[in-house]
Design a protein around this motif. Structure first.
Motif, PDB file in Angstrom:
ATOM      1  N   LYS A  41       0.829  -1.194   0.000  1.00  0.00           N
ATOM      2  CA  LYS A  41       0.000   0.000   0.000  1.00  0.00           C
ATOM      3  C   LYS A  41       0.871   1.254   0.000  1.00  0.00           C
ATOM      4  N   HIS A  42       0.525   2.194  -0.853  1.00  0.00           N
ATOM      5  CA  HIS A  42       1.341   3.395  -0.979  1.00  0.00           C
ATOM      6  C   HIS A  42       0.729   4.567  -0.248  1.00  0.00           C
ATOM      7  N   LYS A  43       1.578   5.314   0.438  1.00  0.00           N
ATOM      8  CA  LYS A  43       1.115   6.547   1.056  1.00  0.00           C
ATOM      9  C   LYS A  43       1.237   7.679   0.048  1.00  0.00           C
ATOM     10  N   LYS A  44       2.233   7.548  -0.797  1.00  0.00           N
ATOM     11  CA  LYS A  44       2.562   8.634  -1.719  1.00  0.00           C
ATOM     12  C   LYS A  44       2.199   8.255  -3.152  1.00  0.00           C
ATOM     13  N   SER A  45       2.033   9.291  -3.953  1.00  0.00           N
ATOM     14  CA  SER A  45       1.833   9.026  -5.377  1.00  0.00           C
ATOM     15  C   SER A  45       3.210   8.869  -6.016  1.00  0.00           C
ATOM     16  N   ILE A  46       3.219   8.339  -7.201  1.00  0.00           N
ATOM     17  CA  ILE A  46       4.507   8.191  -7.870  1.00  0.00           C
ATOM     18  C   ILE A  46       4.398   8.498  -9.353  1.00  0.00           C
ATOM     19  N   VAL A  47       5.382   9.194  -9.866  1.00  0.00           N
ATOM     20  CA  VAL A  47       5.367   9.519 -11.298  1.00  0.00           C
ATOM     21  C   VAL A  47       5.794   8.309 -12.099  1.00  0.00           C
ATOM     22  N   ASN A  48       5.536   8.369 -13.359  1.00  0.00           N
ATOM     23  CA  ASN A  48       6.052   7.350 -14.260  1.00  0.00           C
ATOM     24  C   ASN A  48       7.566   7.395 -14.258  1.00  0.00           C
ATOM     25  N   PHE A  49       8.161   6.249 -14.268  1.00  0.00           N
ATOM     26  CA  PHE A  49       9.603   6.177 -14.438  1.00  0.00           C
ATOM     27  C   PHE A  49       9.878   6.017 -15.928  1.00  0.00           C
ATOM     28  N   THR A  50      10.638   6.944 -16.463  1.00  0.00           N
ATOM     29  CA  THR A  50      10.918   6.941 -17.892  1.00  0.00           C
ATOM     30  C   THR A  50      12.132   6.038 -18.184  1.00  0.00           C
ATOM     31  N   HIS A  51      11.871   4.746 -18.206  1.00  0.00           N
ATOM     32  CA  HIS A  51      12.943   3.753 -18.343  1.00  0.00           C
ATOM     33  C   HIS A  51      13.763   3.977 -19.611  1.00  0.00           C
ATOM     34  N   LYS A  52      13.071   4.110 -20.722  1.00  0.00           N
ATOM     35  CA  LYS A  52      13.774   4.236 -21.993  1.00  0.00           C
ATOM     36  C   LYS A  52      14.587   5.540 -22.057  1.00  0.00           C
ATOM     37  N   LYS A  53      13.949   6.625 -21.585  1.00  0.00           N
ATOM     38  CA  LYS A  53      14.662   7.903 -21.588  1.00  0.00           C
ATOM     39  C   LYS A  53      15.946   7.811 -20.770  1.00  0.00           C
ATOM     40  N   HIS A  54      15.847   7.202 -19.599  1.00  0.00           N
ATOM     41  CA  HIS A  54      17.032   7.090 -18.753  1.00  0.00           C
ATOM     42  C   HIS A  54      18.132   6.318 -19.459  1.00  0.00           C
ATOM     43  N   ASN A  55      17.727   5.238 -20.077  1.00  0.00           N
ATOM     44  CA  ASN A  55      18.688   4.378 -20.726  1.00  0.00           C
ATOM     45  C   ASN A  55      19.226   4.993 -22.016  1.00  0.00           C
ATOM     46  N   ILE A  60      22.344   6.093 -19.552  1.00  0.00           N
ATOM     47  CA  ILE A  60      22.731   5.436 -18.306  1.00  0.00           C
ATOM     48  C   ILE A  60      22.761   3.926 -18.528  1.00  0.00           C
ATOM     49  N   GLY A  61      23.854   3.322 -18.204  1.00  0.00           N
ATOM     50  CA  GLY A  61      24.022   1.879 -18.405  1.00  0.00           C
ATOM     51  C   GLY A  61      23.128   1.063 -17.477  1.00  0.00           C
ATOM     52  N   CYS A  62      22.764  -0.125 -17.933  1.00  0.00           N
ATOM     53  CA  CYS A  62      21.882  -1.009 -17.157  1.00  0.00           C
ATOM     54  C   CYS A  62      22.433  -1.243 -15.750  1.00  0.00           C
ATOM     55  N   GLY A  63      23.743  -1.408 -15.664  1.00  0.00           N
ATOM     56  CA  GLY A  63      24.380  -1.751 -14.392  1.00  0.00           C
ATOM     57  C   GLY A  63      24.315  -0.653 -13.347  1.00  0.00           C
ATOM     58  N   TYR A 117      14.390  -2.569   2.765  1.00  0.00           N
ATOM     59  CA  TYR A 117      13.090  -1.961   2.469  1.00  0.00           C
ATOM     60  C   TYR A 117      13.102  -1.424   1.040  1.00  0.00           C
ATOM     61  N   HIS A 118      12.062  -1.765   0.325  1.00  0.00           N
ATOM     62  CA  HIS A 118      11.960  -1.432  -1.089  1.00  0.00           C
ATOM     63  C   HIS A 118      12.222   0.046  -1.376  1.00  0.00           C
ATOM     64  N   ALA A 119      11.491   0.916  -0.663  1.00  0.00           N
ATOM     65  CA  ALA A 119      11.592   2.340  -0.984  1.00  0.00           C
ATOM     66  C   ALA A 119      12.971   2.899  -0.626  1.00  0.00           C
ATOM     67  N   ASN A 120      13.611   2.363   0.402  1.00  0.00           N
ATOM     68  CA  ASN A 120      14.956   2.844   0.734  1.00  0.00           C
ATOM     69  C   ASN A 120      15.931   2.502  -0.394  1.00  0.00           C
ATOM     70  N   ALA A 121      15.820   1.299  -0.901  1.00  0.00           N
ATOM     71  CA  ALA A 121      16.710   0.881  -1.995  1.00  0.00           C
ATOM     72  C   ALA A 121      16.465   1.742  -3.229  1.00  0.00           C
ATOM     73  N   VAL A 122      15.180   1.924  -3.541  1.00  0.00           N
ATOM     74  CA  VAL A 122      14.830   2.707  -4.721  1.00  0.00           C
ATOM     75  C   VAL A 122      15.283   4.165  -4.556  1.00  0.00           C
ATOM     76  N   HIS A 123      15.023   4.734  -3.394  1.00  0.00           N
ATOM     77  CA  HIS A 123      15.459   6.116  -3.142  1.00  0.00           C
ATOM     78  C   HIS A 123      16.979   6.240  -3.262  1.00  0.00           C
ATOM     79  N   ASP A 124      17.693   5.304  -2.653  1.00  0.00           N
ATOM     80  CA  ASP A 124      19.157   5.384  -2.725  1.00  0.00           C
ATOM     81  C   ASP A 124      19.607   5.403  -4.176  1.00  0.00           C
ATOM     82  N   ASN A 125      18.976   4.578  -4.997  1.00  0.00           N
ATOM     83  CA  ASN A 125      19.347   4.514  -6.400  1.00  0.00           C
ATOM     84  C   ASN A 125      18.933   5.788  -7.141  1.00  0.00           C
ATOM     85  N   CYS A 126      17.647   6.083  -7.153  1.00  0.00           N
ATOM     86  CA  CYS A 126      17.141   7.223  -7.944  1.00  0.00           C
ATOM     87  C   CYS A 126      17.659   8.553  -7.410  1.00  0.00           C
TER      88      CYS A 126
END
Ligand code: HEC
Ligand code: HEC
Ligand code: HEC
Ligand code: HEC
Length: 155
Positions: A41-55, A60-63, A117-126
């Motif tokens: 369950k999400h407390k926050k909204s989330i924008v689309n992640f522009t996978h192709k644009k990033h890549n 930005i490399g896959c790794g 925790y999922h969001a911590n990992a994602v935040h650290d990355n993004c």
């Protein structure tokens, strides 16, 4: 001129074959952009992640984002040689705990423990990359603030 167009046709056929081959052996497909929903369950909204644009556009490399822990030593090995069509695991498969841990609950926890925790990992990355990028390039184009990534909930 003729030779050149022949070459182009050959290239297109070649590439099409590659794509078809990739399709047949596809481990995982990925959309050009998508909402990054965890299975919780999400407390926050989330924008689309522009996978192709990033890549593609941001080159930005896959790794930079995808890794595995092949030897199970608790460290991540970046998948620098990943290709479209390869099997890819979702972040949640390893960073399994739902949502974000912070504040009092996270007191005394080391980074890798928080990253269970999922969001911590994602935040650290993004956010980690965005911060570095903005600082290095003296800009603010890569969103760093909560609101930019989690805009106000719709209605
Ligand atoms: C800037 C970060 C980033 C880069 C660069 C990136 N990806 Fe991703 N990719 C992600 C994220 C985040 C997801 C969503 C994972 C999730 O849902 O847990 C994803 C999802 C995927 C998926 C779908 C996984 C699924 O089960 O839904 C595939 C396939 C994939 N990426 C392949 C690649 C390949 C191949 C490259 C390089 C050519 C690449 N990615 C580059 C961040 C990135
Ligand atoms: C196969 C398991 C696995 C998957 C899938 C996975 N991770 Fe990880 N990740 C790990 C392990 C193990 C570590 C090392 C422990 C740590 O530092 O948190 C790690 C570390 C990290 C780190 C710390 C920096 C680094 O690279 O070492 C970040 C950030 C991170 N993961 C984000 C993500 C994101 C975002 C995704 C999805 C795109 C993802 N992880 C997918 C296992 C995984
Ligand atoms: C390794 C670096 C890196 C990682 C990891 C990364 N980004 Fe970005 N991101 C960028 C850069 C660079 C830009 C801005 C590029 C520009 O505008 O020139 C950007 C721009 C954006 C933007 C605004 C423009 C757009 O394309 O939508 C959003 C939203 C965004 N990122 C979300 C994310 C999310 C969500 C993640 C994690 C799932 C993520 N990013 C991971 C480098 C990264
Ligand atoms: C670069 C984009 C980005 C920024 C900046 C960002 N987040 Fe996130 N956040 C994400 C992504 C991607 C996820 C994982 C997707 C999901 O499951 O919601 C996430 C997940 C979360 C979650 C867990 C899921 C939920 O909705 O309950 C919380 C809580 C959260 N973020 C809060 C924040 C706060 C507070 C800030 C500012 C301090 C912030 N985020 C900044 C991208 C971002």
């Amino acid at each position: 001129m003729k030779k050149r167009s022949l070459l182009i046709v050959a290239l297109i056929v070649g590439m099409a074959t590659l794509f078809v081959a990739a399709g047949i052996y596809a481990g995982t497909e990925v959309k050009d952009e998508f909402e990054m929903k965890g299975d919780y369950k999400h407390k926050k909204s989330i924008v689309n992640f522009t996978h192709k644009k990033h890549n593609v556009d941001y080159k930005i490399g896959c790794g930079e984002c995808h890794h595995v822990d092949k030897d199970g030593d608790g460290k991540a090995e970046p998948l620098n040689d990943l290709k479209m069509g390869d099997a890819v695991q979702k972040c949640m498969e390893c960073h399994k705990k739902p949502g974000e841990i912070k504040g009092k609950k996270a007191k005394g926890m080391k980074k890798p423990q928080k990253r269970e925790y999922h969001a911590n990992a994602v935040h650290d990355n993004c956010v980690g990359c965005h911060k570095d990028y903005n600082k290095k390039n003296k800009t603010k184009v890569a969103p760093q603030t909560c609101k930019k990534c989690h805009p106000k909930k719709k209605k």
